[in-house]
Design a protein around this motif. Structure first.
Motif, PDB file in Angstrom:
ATOM      1  N   VAL A 152      46.053 -36.112  36.647  1.00 27.50           N
ATOM      2  CA  VAL A 152      45.647 -37.475  36.988  1.00 27.50           C
ATOM      3  C   VAL A 152      45.269 -38.208  35.709  1.00 27.50           C
ATOM      4  O   VAL A 152      45.080 -37.618  34.651  1.00 27.50           O
ATOM      5  N   SER A 153      45.157 -39.511  35.838  1.00 30.26           N
ATOM      6  CA  SER A 153      44.863 -40.347  34.671  1.00 30.26           C
ATOM      7  C   SER A 153      43.463 -40.072  34.167  1.00 30.26           C
ATOM      8  O   SER A 153      42.484 -40.210  34.887  1.00 30.26           O
ATOM      9  N   GLY A 154      43.345 -39.667  32.927  1.00 32.99           N
ATOM     10  CA  GLY A 154      42.057 -39.392  32.304  1.00 32.99           C
ATOM     11  C   GLY A 154      42.264 -39.160  30.820  1.00 32.99           C
ATOM     12  O   GLY A 154      43.196 -39.683  30.227  1.00 32.99           O
ATOM     13  N   THR A 155      41.343 -38.387  30.191  1.00 34.09           N
ATOM     14  CA  THR A 155      41.560 -37.906  28.829  1.00 34.09           C
ATOM     15  C   THR A 155      41.185 -38.962  27.776  1.00 34.09           C
ATOM     16  O   THR A 155      40.857 -40.099  28.094  1.00 34.09           O
ATOM     17  N   THR A 156      41.236 -38.564  26.494  1.00 38.29           N
ATOM     18  CA  THR A 156      40.961 -39.471  25.388  1.00 38.29           C
ATOM     19  C   THR A 156      41.768 -39.022  24.175  1.00 38.29           C
ATOM     20  O   THR A 156      42.231 -37.888  24.113  1.00 38.29           O
ATOM     21  N   HIS A 157      41.938 -39.928  23.220  1.00 40.88           N
ATOM     22  CA  HIS A 157      42.646 -39.586  21.993  1.00 40.88           C
ATOM     23  C   HIS A 157      41.923 -40.219  20.801  1.00 40.88           C
ATOM     24  O   HIS A 157      41.307 -41.286  20.923  1.00 40.88           O
ATOM     25  N   PHE A 158      42.033 -39.545  19.646  1.00 39.94           N
ATOM     26  CA  PHE A 158      41.457 -40.099  18.426  1.00 39.94           C
ATOM     27  C   PHE A 158      42.262 -39.615  17.225  1.00 39.94           C
ATOM     28  O   PHE A 158      42.925 -38.574  17.278  1.00 39.94           O
ATOM     29  N   VAL A 159      42.232 -40.408  16.177  1.00 38.89           N
ATOM     30  CA  VAL A 159      42.990 -40.122  14.957  1.00 38.89           C
ATOM     31  C   VAL A 159      42.073 -40.335  13.761  1.00 38.89           C
ATOM     32  O   VAL A 159      41.255 -41.264  13.749  1.00 38.89           O
ATOM     33  N   ALA A 160      42.216 -39.482  12.764  1.00 40.71           N
ATOM     34  CA  ALA A 160      41.462 -39.636  11.515  1.00 40.71           C
ATOM     35  C   ALA A 160      42.380 -39.372  10.329  1.00 40.71           C
ATOM     36  O   ALA A 160      43.219 -38.467  10.363  1.00 40.71           O
ATOM     37  N   VAL A 161      42.222 -40.174   9.288  1.00 43.16           N
ATOM     38  CA  VAL A 161      42.921 -39.991   8.025  1.00 43.16           C
ATOM     39  C   VAL A 161      41.885 -40.066   6.914  1.00 43.16           C
ATOM     40  O   VAL A 161      41.000 -40.939   6.947  1.00 43.16           O
ATOM     41  N   ASP A 162      41.954 -39.161   5.939  1.00 38.48           N
ATOM     42  CA  ASP A 162      40.989 -39.217   4.838  1.00 38.48           C
ATOM     43  C   ASP A 162      41.665 -39.671   3.543  1.00 38.48           C
ATOM     44  O   ASP A 162      42.884 -39.890   3.494  1.00 38.48           O
ATOM     45  N   GLY A 163      40.875 -39.813   2.511  1.00 37.25           N
ATOM     46  CA  GLY A 163      41.379 -40.326   1.249  1.00 37.25           C
ATOM     47  C   GLY A 163      42.364 -39.412   0.545  1.00 37.25           C
ATOM     48  O   GLY A 163      43.085 -39.849  -0.360  1.00 37.25           O
ATOM     49  N   ASN A 164      42.417 -38.145   0.948  1.00 33.35           N
ATOM     50  CA  ASN A 164      43.374 -37.201   0.368  1.00 33.35           C
ATOM     51  C   ASN A 164      44.696 -37.174   1.133  1.00 33.35           C
ATOM     52  O   ASN A 164      45.594 -36.411   0.781  1.00 33.35           O
ATOM     53  N   GLY A 165      44.784 -37.974   2.184  1.00 35.20           N
ATOM     54  CA  GLY A 165      46.021 -38.034   2.952  1.00 35.20           C
ATOM     55  C   GLY A 165      46.118 -37.026   4.069  1.00 35.20           C
ATOM     56  O   GLY A 165      47.165 -36.904   4.714  1.00 35.20           O
ATOM     57  N   ASP A 166      45.038 -36.272   4.325  1.00 36.88           N
ATOM     58  CA  ASP A 166      45.031 -35.411   5.512  1.00 36.88           C
ATOM     59  C   ASP A 166      45.008 -36.291   6.757  1.00 36.88           C
ATOM     60  O   ASP A 166      44.316 -37.320   6.795  1.00 36.88           O
ATOM     61  N   VAL A 167      45.730 -35.883   7.794  1.00 39.29           N
ATOM     62  CA  VAL A 167      45.828 -36.651   9.037  1.00 39.29           C
ATOM     63  C   VAL A 167      45.554 -35.719  10.214  1.00 39.29           C
ATOM     64  O   VAL A 167      46.109 -34.619  10.279  1.00 39.29           O
TER      65      VAL A 167
END
Length: 555
Positions: free
Chosen positions: A372-387
């Protein structure tokens, strides 16, 4: 009233998009995004920021995600270019059997199955967090917990979205006194703006911060999880300390494919997201989507046809690879996808969407899972280019409605197919002890023709997650839209024998043209909750879906 006003002002004044030469975070709640930004500013990595956001969302978004549930993480190492994924999906306890959601020979209704103990899987997010922090974290483990502990201890305001979801499920809470005590006032669901304090959750977070993941999976908190399920007011079933101790997050091989010179990468099973997205992209690649453009009914028709063919394969072949043979390579084989694409006509709907026979596939019977419709998402990028692109969930609104140590416990086991056999053959996504249910979570990272990361994204939305991400990818790659505009494109799905289009959008206005192609089309509430970060020059731009309360913040 003051608290409510402050919340609304924060939502109005905080940008949903942000540019930076350094780090960027984006999440579905401003307070979680702020927790991630604090980690970046303290010298933390993208992983540190993502894990702090996951913990903060446990507090402020209990209707959607948290450490009482699980998640899937995709990580790009900016130094080595290595792409890794971690599977923190929940697992069925040892007592689970194939007929768990059957009664009198028939599948239980979803509304009957999700509240209570039967639906709870062993939570995976803390083990996922520990693995990710060990591999890519920079800050001390305990540092990541500080924002979430403050929110739980000092209090936070109920957001309009949280209040809306409480309205959906609070009638159930007469049977669930622990959750009612947390989120009701005077016998009613707490309205938006109400300050919620959760000292029990603050205590749990503090204990994990000092004692590590074993403080969650063992000891008094592990016992609290086991007791909540075993003694649940509805559907009590065994979940033991042994089940909790046995849980492991698993590093999986990412699933990647080429599309118009871009490399699109996501999670493999038990996620269906990465595979299904690559199937759809492979099916539409022979069509000139760029020339058709975003305002073309034909373009959306093609997406709709590829969608229904790919989902037919999804329901037939995908499941936990530790328990069932999944023809992963065959499902995304270019020759196989060319045969599937040949079924698609730009001038007429196929009408019936049957699974194909990908190379390496065993005979299999389709089953229908119940996300069913739910959940969450998030994204992070740091200064070294890690994603980091991560999707986290407790499944439906407030999961199972059970609470242990102040946290909401998931109802992820309802993502299994309730009927274990069809036509005498076992269903790939049937319930089995220790197995992880099929998921639609689609954390995705995209590499440009130059080999550099150009986009990281994901969404909430149950089985619609795949389509929310898919349309954004087409918008970004084919129609050259900035991520914010690609996310803003109308949503599309299917159900009830019809193609579903997001009501009140440009796609809704195309209904007459789409129906002329031979398929019923119906408007529907297809709200989404996407978050993304894209490369802009030598920096990054974060963005959040305007349909949500999310924001992007710069370091």
């Amino acid at each position: 009233m003051v608290a409510r006003l402050c919340l609304l002002l924060a939502l109005i004044l905080t940008p949903i998009a942000a540019n930076a030469a350094g780090g960027v975070v984006t999440a579905a709640d401003p307070r979680a995004a702020e927790a991630g930004r604090q980690m970046l500013r303290a010298g933390g990595s993208a992983t540190d920021a993502a894990m702090a956001m996951m913990l903060a969302l446990t507090v402020v978004e209990p209707q959607s995600s948290g450490i009482g549930g699980g998640g899937l993480l995709v990580h790009h190492d900016g130094g080595t270019g290595t792409l890794s994924t971690i599977d923190g999906r929940e697992a069925a306890p040892a007592a689970a059997t194939a007929d768990r959601f059957m009664a009198n020979g028939k599948a239980m209704a979803y509304g009957q199955a999700f509240p209570g103990g039967k639906s709870v899987g062993v939570p995976g997010n803390i083990r996922l967090m520990a693995d990710a922090h060990r591999k890519w974290g920079k800050l001390p483990w305990a540092k990541l917990f500080e924002p979430a502990i403050r929110l739980a201890e000092n209090g936070y305001a109920v957001s309009p979205r949280m209040a809306r979801f409480m309205g959906y499920v609070s009638p159930l809470w007469q049977d669930f006194p622990e959750i009612a005590a947390l989120y009701t006032r005077d016998g009613k669901a707490a309205p938006a703006g109400t300050i919620i304090r959760n000292p029990a959750l603050a205590g749990l977070l503090r204990d994990i911060a000092t004692g590590g993941p074993d403080a969650f999976y063992a000891g008094r908190h592990g016992a609290a999880i086991a007791a909540a399920v075993t003694n649940a007011p509805r559907h009590p079933v065994p979940l033991t300390l042994a089940d909790l101790a046995a849980y492991q997050a698993k590093e999986r091989a990412p699933v990647c494919g080429e599309y118009r010179g871009y490399r699109v990468c996501g999670m493999g099973p038990p996620s269906s997201g990465g595979v299904t997205i690559l199937q759809m992209l492979g099916m539409i690649e022979r069509f000139d989507m760029a020339k058709l453009g975003k305002d073309s009914p034909t373009a959306w028709h093609l997406i709709g046809e590829a969608m229904q063919l790919a989902y037919a394969d999804r329901e037939t072949y995908l499941g936990d690879v530790d328990f069932v043979s999944v023809p992963l390579a065959g499902l995304i084989d270019r020759n196989y996808l060319a045969k599937r694409s040949a079924l698609i006509s730009p001038v007429r709907s196929l009408g019936r969407y049957q699974p194909g026979t990908p190379p390496g596939a065993e005979p299999r019977t389709a089953g229908i899972s119940g996300e069913v419709s739910g959940t969450t998402h998030f994204v992070a990028v740091d200064g070294n280019g890690d994603v980091v692109s991560m999707t986290s969930t407790v499944e439906g609104p407030f999961g199972s409605q059970l609470v242990a140590s102040g946290m909401v416990l998931n109802n992820e086991l309802t993502d299994f197919t309730f009927v274990p056999e069809r036509n005498g053959a076992p269903v790939a996504n049937r319930v089995e002890a220790g197995k992880r249910p099929l998921s639609s979570m689609s954390p995705t990272i995209v590499y440009g023709p130059d080999g550099k990361v150009v986009l990281a994204l994901g969404s909430a939305g149950g089985k619609r997650i795949i389509m929310h991400v898919m349309k954004a990818l087409v918008g970004f790659i084919d129609w050259k839209l900035p991520a914010a505009e690609a996310i803003a494109l109308p949503n599309i799905y299917f159900g009830g024998g019809a193609l579903q289009v997001e009501q009140g959008t440009s796609l809704d206005a195309m209904r007459p043209a789409l129906e002329k192609l031979g398929q019923p089309v119906s408007p529907a509430d297809l709200a989404s909750k996407l978050n993304a970060v894209e490369r802009v020059g030598n920096g990054w731009r974060g963005t959040a879906d305007t349909r949500s309360e999310g924001v992007a913040l710069t370091e």
